[in-house]
Design an enzyme around this catalytic site. Structure first.
Site, PDB file in Angstrom:
ATOM      1  N   GLU A  61       0.818  -1.221   0.000  1.00  0.00           N
ATOM      2  CA  GLU A  61       0.000   0.000   0.000  1.00  0.00           C
ATOM      3  C   GLU A  61       0.849   1.268   0.000  1.00  0.00           C
ATOM      4  OE1 GLU A  61      -2.540  -3.241   1.916  1.00  0.00           O
ATOM      5  OE2 GLU A  61      -0.487  -2.504   2.210  1.00  0.00           O
ATOM      6  N   PHE A 109     -11.824  -7.555  13.616  1.00  0.00           N
ATOM      7  CA  PHE A 109     -10.638  -7.938  12.857  1.00  0.00           C
ATOM      8  C   PHE A 109     -10.319  -6.865  11.821  1.00  0.00           C
ATOM      9  CE2 PHE A 109      -8.775 -10.252   9.172  1.00  0.00           C
ATOM     10  CZ  PHE A 109      -7.575 -10.591   9.767  1.00  0.00           C
ATOM     11  N   GLN A 110      -9.073  -6.433  11.791  1.00  0.00           N
ATOM     12  CA  GLN A 110      -8.562  -5.409  10.878  1.00  0.00           C
ATOM     13  C   GLN A 110      -9.338  -4.086  11.000  1.00  0.00           C
ATOM     14  OE1 GLN A 110      -8.162  -7.065   6.876  1.00  0.00           O
ATOM     15  NE2 GLN A 110      -6.094  -7.756   7.391  1.00  0.00           N
ATOM     16  N   LYS A 124     -17.727  -1.653   4.961  1.00  0.00           N
ATOM     17  CA  LYS A 124     -17.958  -2.630   3.899  1.00  0.00           C
ATOM     18  C   LYS A 124     -19.438  -2.876   3.640  1.00  0.00           C
ATOM     19  CE  LYS A 124     -17.374  -6.753   6.859  1.00  0.00           C
ATOM     20  NZ  LYS A 124     -16.555  -7.987   7.055  1.00  0.00           N
ATOM     21  N   MET A 147      23.588  10.621   3.706  1.00  0.00           N
ATOM     22  CA  MET A 147      23.396  11.899   4.375  1.00  0.00           C
ATOM     23  C   MET A 147      23.635  11.767   5.873  1.00  0.00           C
ATOM     24  SD  MET A 147      22.935  15.045   3.697  1.00  0.00           S
ATOM     25  CE  MET A 147      22.123  15.241   2.113  1.00  0.00           C
TER      26      MET A 147
END
Length: 569
Positions: free
Chosen positions: A47, A109-110, A159, A479
């Site tokens: 993602e 969940f999630q 959902k 750096m």
């Protein structure tokens, strides 16, 4: 149509031709709609890769980038990219799934409260809890991504709403109308700007990313510089607004900017800032800047940025292109001429520019091992005239690219400016190249940053885009190592990369051509191969470990503290 189909149809109606994302359980119904409606979805390998690819697409094309993610970890994986987009004013629309409304707040969940998580790093976000809110929220979010100062907007959709029927008669135009008082027209303030310029002896215009974002700004900017000979410098995000060989252009400014641009910033008696929020990498000591006897004019489309770090004498809340066009019209129509006293100032800055360019040219030579600065300058020459899209990751190589790669057009230098996100480069190059496939894309990356999103080589191979990857392999976090050399007694704590993988074999595993580069002849041959057959091409360039980026202004110091070995002011 159900909610998912409504989302996809909305995007199609807005002319969106692609979206980047990664599926998951709560958004399966959305991905079914993507399949049925034949929406062009680009499957990244993570993602974070999706959101940076959407950024690259948006930066290169000027169109909003669209990114999809599932709930929980899918959505939280977008956070870095959203923060990056907010700081760099990138128009993004992020669409995430959420657990069903009945499960909200139950630690399902999630489940993650992505609305609260992303509130500080988005321009605005929505959590849809009623199907009647979906279309109005989509309309308002779309407008918000690009209106005024662009930025990322997130819509979080449970959902069950994605699966719920959405009546076709829902009026999407019934979005909330947010009242925002209009600032004074910039045209009314231009006479004050011209009067201040007339009274100045050592003026400087500082141009930021807002002049890349505003379509009309680059042409108007060039017109002003040509018409009145106003010395001009750009920020990192402003690169490309003026051609590298534009007369009176001093190069980019700030921590690793040119000697002449930083000297001009220190000595100017008038500073005209257009489209820049004046980050600490541009002006580290704002109180010192304000304390000096000078006139400061600050123009920005975001009124909250005007005067946030330095109080201006003339604050102007306006789009950069609109202001510059108005200023050019006033100069042209009124026959305004620059004061004669400017000439000595311009002559002095031109002398600094000549001496600085002479010094860095002496440093650009083929060595063993190669120097990153040299090979990036070489790439600039080899791609000259092809208007390449130049993309960087973050670190030393980013600054070398800003210094040595000549950018040929606006919106052609894609980098993570405000957030400094390692891992940005590869997916952003893919997104940028997807939006501009007719142009070669050159990715300059470090051996550290590339490994943060290296899995997106799979996406690059799948899309078969003309992206030429230059990995500056110095076996160190360059750096960090430079600062440890200069300021921490050479204590190289956790900055050495002693076991880099074989990047060429990894590229070949993805069916991407890869070459190890030790000499300039090998590099020239690789570029020639790519240009003859513009497909994904990875080069691992072995460069000197201890090369430092100069010029450099130490953190917390002003332009008068600039370090440039071998240069005498």
């Amino acid at each position: 149509m159900n909610g998912a189909e409504t989302v996809v149809k909305f995007l199609q109606d807005k002319g969106v031709t692609c979206g980047f994302g990664y599926p998951g359980g709560p958004v399966l119904v959305l991905y079914e709609a993507i399949y049925k409606l034949k929406f062009n979805h680009i499957l990244t390998r993570h993602e974070q890769g999706a959101v940076h690819a959407a950024e690259g697409y948006a930066k290169a094309t000027g169109k909003p980038g669209v990114v999809f993610a599932t709930s929980g970890p899918g959505a939280t994986n977008l956070v870095t990219g959203l923060a990056d987009a907010k700081l760099d004013s990138v128009p993004l629309l992020a669409i995430t799934g959420a657990v069903a409304r009945d499960d909200t707040g139950s630690d399902a969940f999630q489940e993650a409260d992505i609305t609260c998580v992303t509130e500080p790093v988005t321009k605005y976000n929505y959590f849809i809890m009623d199907e009647s809110e979906l279309l109005p929220a989509l309309e308002e979010a779309w407008e918000m991504t690009t209106s005024d100062r662009p930025g990322p907007v997130l819509i979080n959709i449970p959902k069950d709403i994605l699966a719920t029927s959405i009546p076709a008669d829902h009026n999407a135009t019934n979005k909330v109308r947010r009242h925002r008082p209009q600032p004074p027209e910039s045209e009314t303030q231009i006479p004050a700007v011209l009067e201040a310029l007339s009274q100045s002896e050592k003026p400087l215009m500082l141009v930021g990313g807002g002049c890349n974002i505003s379509p009309s700004a680059p042409a108007a900017l060039k017109g002003i510089v040509d018409a009145i000979g106003l010395p001009c410098a750009t920020t990192l995000m402003g690169k490309g607004t003026l051609a590298a060989d534009q007369r009176h252009y001093l190069g980019h400014i700030g921590m690793h900017g040119t000697v002449q641009s930083n000297h001009a910033l220190a000595e100017c008696d008038l500073l005209l800032i257009v489209g820049s929020r004046l980050s600490d990498r541009v002006v580290a000591l704002p109180d010192d800047m304000r304390a000096a006897v000078r006139t400061i004019i600050h123009v920005d489309i975001d009124g909250s940025e005007v005067g946030k770090r330095i109080r201006p004498d003339i604050p102007i809340e306006a789009d950069a292109g609109k202001f510059l066009s108005g200023l050019l019209d006033a100069v042209t129509n009124n026959g305004w001429r620059a004061p004669e006293v400017w000439q000595s100032w311009r002559d002095m800055l031109e002398d600094l520019t000549i001496r600085f360019n002479r010094l860095i040219t002496k440093r650009l030579a083929a060595t063993d091992p190669l120097r990153a600065s040299f090979i990036i300058d070489r790439a600039s020459h080899l791609f000259a005239g092809q208007d390449p899209l130049v993309v960087t990751d973050v670190g030393q190589h980013q600054m070398f690219a800003a210094q040595y790669f000549k950018i040929e057009s606006p919106n052609s230098f894609l980098t993570s400016g405000g957030l400094g996100t390692m891992g940005f480069g590869l997916p952003a190059a893919i997104g940028g190249s997807y939006g501009c496939p007719e142009r070669p894309t050159v990715l300059v990356a470090g051996d550290g940053g590339l490994q943060m999103t290296i899995q997106e080589l799979g996406l690059l191979a799948a899309l078969d885009l003309p992206v030429f990857i230059m990995i500056m392999d110095n076996s160190t976090l360059g750096m960090v190592r430079q600062w440890q050399t200069l300021f921490f007694d050479e204590h190289y704590s956790q900055s050495m990369l002693g076991n880099n993988p074989d990047f060429v074999k990894i590229a070949e595993a993805y069916d991407i051509t890869g070459k190890n580069i030790h000499t300039v002849e090998e590099f020239d041959a690789a570029v020639s191969d790519f240009q003859a057959n513009p497909r994904p091409y990875l080069t691992r360039i072995y460069v000197e470990t201890f090369e430092n980026v100069f010029p450099m202004i130490p953190a917390g110091k002003g332009p008068g503290d600039l370090i440039m070995p071998g240069f005498e002011a």
